[in-house]
Design a protein around this motif. Sequence first.
Motif, PDB file in Angstrom:
ATOM      1  N   TYR A 169       0.852  -1.184   0.000  1.00 54.93           N
ATOM      2  CA  TYR A 169       0.000   0.000   0.000  1.00 54.93           C
ATOM      3  C   TYR A 169       0.894   1.243   0.000  1.00 54.93           C
ATOM      4  O   TYR A 169       1.983   1.224   0.562  1.00 54.93           O
ATOM      5  CB  TYR A 169      -0.883   0.039   1.253  1.00 54.93           C
ATOM      6  N   PHE A 176       0.698   5.583   0.686  1.00 52.64           N
ATOM      7  CA  PHE A 176      -0.113   6.620   1.318  1.00 52.64           C
ATOM      8  C   PHE A 176       0.552   7.977   1.175  1.00 52.64           C
ATOM      9  O   PHE A 176       1.776   8.078   1.073  1.00 52.64           O
ATOM     10  CB  PHE A 176      -0.257   6.351   2.832  1.00 52.64           C
ATOM     11  N   TYR A 180       0.371  11.337   3.643  1.00 49.99           N
ATOM     12  CA  TYR A 180      -0.114  11.917   4.886  1.00 49.99           C
ATOM     13  C   TYR A 180       0.240  13.392   4.919  1.00 49.99           C
ATOM     14  O   TYR A 180       1.274  13.816   4.417  1.00 49.99           O
ATOM     15  CB  TYR A 180       0.524  11.239   6.106  1.00 49.99           C
ATOM     16  N   MET A 229      -1.046  13.885  12.302  1.00 49.33           N
ATOM     17  CA  MET A 229      -0.926  13.268  10.984  1.00 49.33           C
ATOM     18  C   MET A 229      -2.308  12.941  10.450  1.00 49.33           C
ATOM     19  O   MET A 229      -3.116  12.300  11.126  1.00 49.33           O
ATOM     20  CB  MET A 229      -0.109  11.983  11.076  1.00 49.33           C
ATOM     21  N   LEU A 258      -4.434  11.330   7.121  1.00 46.92           N
ATOM     22  CA  LEU A 258      -4.345  10.595   5.864  1.00 46.92           C
ATOM     23  C   LEU A 258      -5.000  11.408   4.756  1.00 46.92           C
ATOM     24  O   LEU A 258      -6.131  11.834   4.873  1.00 46.92           O
ATOM     25  CB  LEU A 258      -5.044   9.243   5.992  1.00 46.92           C
ATOM     26  N   ARG A 293      -4.806   7.090  -0.267  1.00 45.03           N
ATOM     27  CA  ARG A 293      -4.088   5.827  -0.247  1.00 45.03           C
ATOM     28  C   ARG A 293      -4.315   5.093  -1.563  1.00 45.03           C
ATOM     29  O   ARG A 293      -5.313   5.299  -2.252  1.00 45.03           O
ATOM     30  CB  ARG A 293      -4.523   4.967   0.930  1.00 45.03           C
ATOM     31  N   PHE A 342       3.964  13.683   3.796  1.00 43.60           N
ATOM     32  CA  PHE A 342       4.797  12.492   3.854  1.00 43.60           C
ATOM     33  C   PHE A 342       4.219  11.405   2.957  1.00 43.60           C
ATOM     34  O   PHE A 342       3.031  11.095   3.010  1.00 43.60           O
ATOM     35  CB  PHE A 342       4.872  11.947   5.290  1.00 43.60           C
ATOM     36  N   ARG A 393       3.638   0.751   2.801  1.00 42.26           N
ATOM     37  CA  ARG A 393       3.240  -0.195   3.829  1.00 42.26           C
ATOM     38  C   ARG A 393       3.202  -1.589   3.240  1.00 42.26           C
ATOM     39  O   ARG A 393       2.568  -1.835   2.217  1.00 42.26           O
ATOM     40  CB  ARG A 393       1.872   0.175   4.371  1.00 42.26           C
ATOM     41  N   ILE A 398       5.681   0.090   8.083  1.00 45.14           N
ATOM     42  CA  ILE A 398       5.336   1.304   7.368  1.00 45.14           C
ATOM     43  C   ILE A 398       6.588   2.157   7.303  1.00 45.14           C
ATOM     44  O   ILE A 398       7.194   2.440   8.325  1.00 45.14           O
ATOM     45  CB  ILE A 398       4.208   2.073   8.074  1.00 45.14           C
ATOM     46  N   PHE A 438       8.246   5.732   5.962  1.00 47.25           N
ATOM     47  CA  PHE A 438       7.925   7.087   5.527  1.00 47.25           C
ATOM     48  C   PHE A 438       9.114   7.743   4.837  1.00 47.25           C
ATOM     49  O   PHE A 438      10.267   7.486   5.183  1.00 47.25           O
ATOM     50  CB  PHE A 438       7.535   7.956   6.728  1.00 47.25           C
ATOM     51  N   GLY A 439       8.820   8.613   3.893  1.00 44.42           N
ATOM     52  CA  GLY A 439       9.842   9.496   3.347  1.00 44.42           C
ATOM     53  C   GLY A 439      10.131  10.609   4.327  1.00 44.42           C
ATOM     54  O   GLY A 439       9.478  10.729   5.373  1.00 44.42           O
TER      55      GLY A 439
END
Lengths: 114, 116
Positions: free
Chosen positions: B33, B35, B37, B45, B47, B50, B91, B95, B104, B106-107
Amino acid sequence: GAGVSQSPSNKVTEKGKDVELRCDPISGHTALYWYRQSLGQGLEFLIYFQGNSAPDKSGLPSDRFSAERTGGSVSTLTIQRTQQEDSAVYLCASSFERGGYEQYFGPGTRLTVT
Amino acid sequence: AQTVTQSQPEMSVQEAETVTLSCTYDTSESDYYLFWYKQPPSRQMILVIRQEAYKQQNATENRFSVNFQKAAKSFSLKISDSQLGDAAMYFCAYRYLGNRDDKIIFGKGTRLHILP
């Protein structure tokens, strides 16, 4: 309905002290996640709970970090003998269960180690 | 190891204009997945959108849409008709569900400024 709550909102501690950070997930959410967000950085995944068990603890930065979850609800992240590099925002998130379900984040705890 | 790269630390856009935030990721998995954010100054945070990797159709949520290029491992976010309330850190996140874990990644984020 209540969202994810975290306490304290801010914590200032002296180097070498232990701290406990608390996360109350949304009621009924079985999955719970801890992240660390350092200044200017993205979110670093720390640990994931499914119910009370954490299948993978390899994301914890060192053995000074530990986390537990009791009753499938509240989780506590403990940092022993805090160091200045532990200063960060610690975010907690929960989701209905593991999978592609949305994670709901709490407001975070800002930890400052002096 | 999976990684997520956001190459634009900061971006600015004029109010009502369109802006695209870039994200690339690296994985050997086929089922995952993605996303986006949003994190406003309140730290909460939220969402935004997605995308399931098995879906070819790009996800859309009102003014927000993605351009998902699975072969290129690219997942950009387009914000149309930018509003002042869109100013935040964004971000990109990946996932993956393993047999037991739920990772998960994150960048580092892109800070978006909206110019009035």
